[in-house]
Design a protein around this motif. Sequence first.
Motif, short mmCIF file in Angstrom:
data_model
loop_
_atom_site.label_atom_id
_atom_site.label_comp_id
_atom_site.label_asym_id
_atom_site.label_seq_id
_atom_site.Cartn_x
_atom_site.Cartn_y
_atom_site.Cartn_z
N MET A 1 0.84 -1.18 0.00
CA MET A 1 0.00 0.00 0.00
C MET A 1 0.89 1.24 0.00
N VAL A 2 0.65 2.12 -0.96
CA VAL A 2 1.41 3.36 -1.09
C VAL A 2 0.48 4.52 -0.81
N SER A 3 0.99 5.52 -0.08
CA SER A 3 0.20 6.72 0.12
C SER A 3 1.06 7.94 -0.14
N LEU A 4 0.44 8.94 -0.74
CA LEU A 4 1.09 10.21 -1.03
C LEU A 4 0.45 11.26 -0.14
N ILE A 5 1.28 12.08 0.49
CA ILE A 5 0.75 13.10 1.40
C ILE A 5 1.52 14.40 1.21
N LYS A 6 0.84 15.50 1.53
CA LYS A 6 1.57 16.76 1.68
C LYS A 6 2.28 16.66 3.01
N SER A 7 3.56 16.83 2.99
CA SER A 7 4.37 16.65 4.20
C SER A 7 3.99 17.67 5.27
N GLN A 8 4.13 17.22 6.50
CA GLN A 8 3.91 18.06 7.68
C GLN A 8 5.23 18.23 8.40
N LEU A 9 5.32 19.24 9.24
CA LEU A 9 6.56 19.44 10.00
C LEU A 9 6.92 18.22 10.84
N SER A 10 5.92 17.47 11.26
CA SER A 10 6.20 16.25 12.04
C SER A 10 6.92 15.20 11.20
N ASP A 11 6.92 15.34 9.88
CA ASP A 11 7.59 14.41 8.97
C ASP A 11 9.04 14.83 8.67
N LEU A 12 9.42 16.01 9.12
CA LEU A 12 10.70 16.60 8.72
C LEU A 12 11.89 15.67 8.96
N ASP A 13 12.00 15.11 10.14
CA ASP A 13 13.18 14.28 10.45
C ASP A 13 13.27 13.06 9.53
N GLU A 14 12.14 12.41 9.27
CA GLU A 14 12.17 11.24 8.38
C GLU A 14 12.56 11.63 6.96
N ILE A 15 12.04 12.76 6.49
CA ILE A 15 12.35 13.21 5.13
C ILE A 15 13.82 13.62 5.04
N VAL A 16 14.31 14.35 6.02
CA VAL A 16 15.72 14.73 6.03
C VAL A 16 16.62 13.50 6.09
N ASN A 17 16.21 12.47 6.81
CA ASN A 17 16.99 11.23 6.86
C ASN A 17 17.12 10.58 5.50
N ILE A 18 16.04 10.62 4.71
CA ILE A 18 16.11 10.10 3.34
C ILE A 18 17.11 10.91 2.53
N ASP A 19 17.02 12.22 2.63
CA ASP A 19 17.94 13.10 1.90
C ASP A 19 19.38 12.84 2.33
N ARG A 20 19.61 12.68 3.63
CA ARG A 20 20.95 12.42 4.16
C ARG A 20 21.51 11.11 3.59
#
Length: 139
Positions: A1-20
């Motif tokens: 199951m895949v979901s697309l969302i507009k990111s929230q500030l609570s997602d910041l650390d997970e998203i930055v970890n992907i970028d890192r």
Amino acid sequence: MVSLIKSQLSDLDEIVNIDREVIGSDGRRKYIKKAIEEERCIAIKNEFSFVGFLIYDIHFFDCSFISLIIVKPTERRKGYATCLIDYFISISPTKKIFSSTNQSNKRMQEVFKENGFIQSGYVENLDDGDPEIIYFKST
């Protein structure tokens, strides 16, 4: 199951970890945070966690510009970049969409071609010896 969302500030650390994971540092943290605050960051999750994100703006000659598409290295070649692009196309605030990648980034060039983007020009001198290819798609 895949979901697309507009990111929230609570997602910041997970998203930055992907970028890192991809670039080796968290040097774009402020940039990603600003995009989330301005609702210009779309994230994609599988059943377990975030696997990628897309950031866009509309300051490229008043057209949409996908400035960043990042997918975790372990999750590549599974269609996540295409899902992000398809979703963005469906919500794009402009009819013209641009993006770019380095001439050396053959994988991203293929992603753009597979998603109906065409080459629209080059920009020299951003990265020495590695021109940026501009891509275009109309909705």
